[in-house]
Design a protein around this motif. Structure first.
Motif, PDB file in Angstrom:
ATOM      1  N   ILE A 242       1.173  -1.615   0.021  1.00 49.12           N
ATOM      2  CA  ILE A 242       0.010  -0.037   0.228  1.00 49.12           C
ATOM      3  C   ILE A 242       0.895   1.023   0.155  1.00 49.12           C
ATOM      4  CG2 ILE A 242      -1.813   1.143   1.339  1.00 49.12           C
ATOM      5  CD1 ILE A 242      -2.809  -1.521  -0.049  1.00 49.12           C
ATOM      6  N   VAL A 243       0.406   2.552  -0.511  1.00 50.60           N
ATOM      7  CA  VAL A 243       1.696   3.719  -1.094  1.00 50.60           C
ATOM      8  C   VAL A 243       0.526   4.546  -1.359  1.00 50.60           C
ATOM      9  CG1 VAL A 243       3.325   1.988  -1.300  1.00 50.60           C
ATOM     10  CG2 VAL A 243       2.401   3.063  -3.760  1.00 50.60           C
ATOM     11  N   GLY A 244       1.647   5.499  -1.668  1.00 49.08           N
ATOM     12  CA  GLY A 244       1.351   6.716  -1.295  1.00 49.08           C
ATOM     13  C   GLY A 244       0.598   7.334  -3.485  1.00 49.08           C
ATOM     14  N   SER A 245      -0.630   7.694  -3.557  1.00 48.61           N
ATOM     15  CA  SER A 245      -1.130   7.319  -5.224  1.00 48.61           C
ATOM     16  C   SER A 245       0.580   7.690  -6.197  1.00 48.61           C
ATOM     17  CB  SER A 245      -2.081   8.528  -5.883  1.00 48.61           C
ATOM     18  OG  SER A 245      -1.609  10.011  -5.144  1.00 48.61           O
ATOM     19  N   GLN A 246       0.916   8.393  -6.089  1.00 45.22           N
ATOM     20  CA  GLN A 246       2.519   8.848  -6.656  1.00 45.22           C
ATOM     21  C   GLN A 246       3.101   7.758  -6.866  1.00 45.22           C
ATOM     22  OE1 GLN A 246       2.650  11.920  -7.917  1.00 45.22           O
ATOM     23  NE2 GLN A 246       0.745  12.501  -7.019  1.00 45.22           N
ATOM     24  N   GLU A 247       3.277   6.681  -5.760  1.00 50.03           N
ATOM     25  CA  GLU A 247       4.150   5.720  -6.235  1.00 50.03           C
ATOM     26  C   GLU A 247       3.337   4.075  -6.894  1.00 50.03           C
ATOM     27  OE1 GLU A 247       6.825   5.056  -2.344  1.00 50.03           O
ATOM     28  OE2 GLU A 247       5.384   6.672  -1.660  1.00 50.03           O
ATOM     29  N   ALA A 248       2.125   4.148  -7.250  1.00 52.24           N
ATOM     30  CA  ALA A 248       1.205   3.119  -7.241  1.00 52.24           C
ATOM     31  C   ALA A 248       2.258   3.051  -8.296  1.00 52.24           C
ATOM     32  CB  ALA A 248      -0.190   3.905  -7.441  1.00 52.24           C
ATOM     33  N   ASN A 249       2.634   1.788  -8.931  1.00 52.91           N
ATOM     34  CA  ASN A 249       2.407   0.655  -9.741  1.00 52.91           C
ATOM     35  C   ASN A 249       1.783  -0.814  -9.590  1.00 52.91           C
ATOM     36  OD1 ASN A 249       3.302  -0.917 -11.944  1.00 52.91           O
ATOM     37  ND2 ASN A 249       5.315   0.150 -11.512  1.00 52.91           N
ATOM     38  N   PRO A 250       0.256  -0.824  -9.938  1.00 53.12           N
ATOM     39  CA  PRO A 250      -0.381  -2.045  -9.764  1.00 53.12           C
ATOM     40  C   PRO A 250       0.493  -2.950 -10.537  1.00 53.12           C
ATOM     41  CG  PRO A 250      -1.737  -0.046  -9.961  1.00 53.12           C
ATOM     42  CD  PRO A 250      -0.612   0.366 -10.857  1.00 53.12           C
TER      43      PRO A 250
ATOM     44  N   SER B 247      -7.363   3.645  -3.868  1.00 48.47           N
ATOM     45  CA  SER B 247      -7.290   2.618  -4.769  1.00 48.47           C
ATOM     46  C   SER B 247      -8.556   2.129  -3.888  1.00 48.47           C
ATOM     47  CB  SER B 247      -6.878   1.976  -5.349  1.00 48.47           C
ATOM     48  OG  SER B 247      -6.199   0.968  -4.526  1.00 48.47           O
ATOM     49  N   PRO B 248      -9.757   1.397  -4.945  1.00 45.17           N
ATOM     50  CA  PRO B 248     -11.127   0.535  -3.994  1.00 45.17           C
ATOM     51  C   PRO B 248     -10.195  -0.470  -3.369  1.00 45.17           C
ATOM     52  CG  PRO B 248     -11.037   0.897  -6.014  1.00 45.17           C
ATOM     53  CD  PRO B 248      -9.703   1.163  -6.353  1.00 45.17           C
ATOM     54  N   ILE B 249      -9.340  -1.563  -3.403  1.00 49.86           N
ATOM     55  CA  ILE B 249      -8.655  -2.234  -3.059  1.00 49.86           C
ATOM     56  C   ILE B 249      -7.727  -1.379  -1.509  1.00 49.86           C
ATOM     57  CG2 ILE B 249      -7.091  -4.271  -2.593  1.00 49.86           C
ATOM     58  CD1 ILE B 249      -7.863  -4.477  -5.157  1.00 49.86           C
ATOM     59  N   GLY B 250      -7.081  -0.921  -2.136  1.00 50.65           N
ATOM     60  CA  GLY B 250      -6.326  -0.233  -0.694  1.00 50.65           C
ATOM     61  C   GLY B 250      -6.730   1.174   0.220  1.00 50.65           C
ATOM     62  N   ARG B 251      -7.592   1.165   0.039  1.00 55.33           N
ATOM     63  CA  ARG B 251      -8.558   2.303   0.497  1.00 55.33           C
ATOM     64  C   ARG B 251      -9.264   0.831   1.555  1.00 55.33           C
ATOM     65  NH1 ARG B 251     -10.978   5.852  -1.911  1.00 55.33           N
ATOM     66  NH2 ARG B 251     -11.716   4.330  -2.968  1.00 55.33           N
ATOM     67  N   GLY B 252      -9.738   0.134   0.889  1.00 48.96           N
ATOM     68  CA  GLY B 252     -11.087  -1.162   1.509  1.00 48.96           C
ATOM     69  C   GLY B 252     -10.181  -1.692   2.763  1.00 48.96           C
ATOM     70  N   LEU B 253      -8.446  -2.186   2.280  1.00 52.13           N
ATOM     71  CA  LEU B 253      -7.671  -3.009   2.857  1.00 52.13           C
ATOM     72  C   LEU B 253      -6.777  -2.413   4.541  1.00 52.13           C
ATOM     73  CD1 LEU B 253      -5.763  -4.779   0.620  1.00 52.13           C
ATOM     74  CD2 LEU B 253      -7.588  -5.457   2.024  1.00 52.13           C
ATOM     75  N   LEU B 254      -7.224  -0.705   4.537  1.00 55.25           N
ATOM     76  CA  LEU B 254      -6.651   0.145   5.688  1.00 55.25           C
ATOM     77  C   LEU B 254      -7.183   0.206   6.993  1.00 55.25           C
ATOM     78  CD1 LEU B 254      -5.989   3.796   3.807  1.00 55.25           C
ATOM     79  CD2 LEU B 254      -3.903   1.812   4.645  1.00 55.25           C
ATOM     80  N   GLY B 255      -6.242  -0.269   7.825  1.00 52.68           N
ATOM     81  CA  GLY B 255      -7.019  -0.339   8.900  1.00 52.68           C
ATOM     82  C   GLY B 255      -7.472  -2.032   9.701  1.00 52.68           C
ATOM     83  N   HIS B 256      -7.895  -3.147   8.361  1.00 52.88           N
ATOM     84  CA  HIS B 256      -8.315  -3.376   8.831  1.00 52.88           C
ATOM     85  C   HIS B 256      -6.675  -5.414   9.683  1.00 52.88           C
ATOM     86  CE1 HIS B 256     -12.263  -4.248   7.679  1.00 52.88           C
ATOM     87  NE2 HIS B 256     -11.693  -3.165   6.689  1.00 52.88           N
ATOM     88  N   ARG B 257      -7.024  -5.723  10.271  1.00 53.42           N
ATOM     89  CA  ARG B 257      -5.716  -6.458  10.680  1.00 53.42           C
ATOM     90  C   ARG B 257      -5.893  -8.756   9.755  1.00 53.42           C
ATOM     91  NH1 ARG B 257      -4.331  -5.500  15.453  1.00 53.42           N
ATOM     92  NH2 ARG B 257      -5.857  -3.902  15.823  1.00 53.42           N
ATOM     93  N   VAL B 258      -4.646  -8.993  10.991  1.00 57.59           N
ATOM     94  CA  VAL B 258      -4.621 -10.372   9.537  1.00 57.59           C
ATOM     95  C   VAL B 258      -5.501 -11.430  10.495  1.00 57.59           C
ATOM     96  CG1 VAL B 258      -2.709 -12.515  10.148  1.00 57.59           C
ATOM     97  CG2 VAL B 258      -2.019 -10.196  10.372  1.00 57.59           C
ATOM     98  N   GLY B 259      -6.031 -11.584   9.249  1.00 58.41           N
ATOM     99  CA  GLY B 259      -6.876 -13.350   9.289  1.00 58.41           C
ATOM    100  C   GLY B 259      -8.369 -12.698   9.219  1.00 58.41           C
TER     101      GLY B 259
ATOM    102  N   ARG C 205       2.408  -2.814  -6.154  1.00 59.04           N
ATOM    103  CA  ARG C 205       1.880  -1.436  -5.775  1.00 59.04           C
ATOM    104  C   ARG C 205       0.912  -0.629  -5.958  1.00 59.04           C
ATOM    105  NH1 ARG C 205       7.847   0.231  -3.307  1.00 59.04           N
ATOM    106  NH2 ARG C 205       6.875   2.483  -3.665  1.00 59.04           N
ATOM    107  N   ILE C 206      -0.379  -0.931  -5.147  1.00 55.42           N
ATOM    108  CA  ILE C 206      -1.381  -0.389  -4.885  1.00 55.42           C
ATOM    109  C   ILE C 206      -1.769   0.987  -3.764  1.00 55.42           C
ATOM    110  CG2 ILE C 206      -2.231  -2.068  -6.244  1.00 55.42           C
ATOM    111  CD1 ILE C 206      -3.619  -2.510  -3.160  1.00 55.42           C
TER     112      ILE C 206
END
Length: 76
Positions: free
Chosen positions: A25-33, A42-54, A37-38
């Motif tokens: 998960i990177v900033g939009s300037q560094e993204a290279n799907p 992005s929908p996937i990046g935003r959707g994963l933030l704050g979630h944990r293993v499992g 590097r997302i």
């Protein structure tokens, strides 16, 4: 530890495709799907933030609903 944040390297189980994928998960300037590097905006990046293993996360993406289980999180 184990929580997805900016710069995390995340291994996911794509529950629809039944395969594992790895993203950083990177900033939009560094993204290279194409190299896994997302953007945190992005929908996937935003959707994963704050979630944990499992956790299993359902994400609304342009291609439709996607379901991922978070297998591991490595924070830099």
């Amino acid at each position: 530890a184990g929580v997805v944040s900016l710069s995390s390297r995340v291994t996911l189980r794509d529950e629809d495709e039944k395969e594992d994928v790895e993203y950083q998960i990177v900033g939009s300037q560094e993204a290279n799907p194409m190299s896994g590097r997302i953007s945190d905006e992005s929908p996937i990046g935003r959707g994963l933030l704050g979630h944990r293993v499992g956790e299993t996360v359902t994400i609304d993406a342009p291609a439709g609903e996607m379901k991922f289980t978070i297998l591991s999180v490595e924070n830099a």
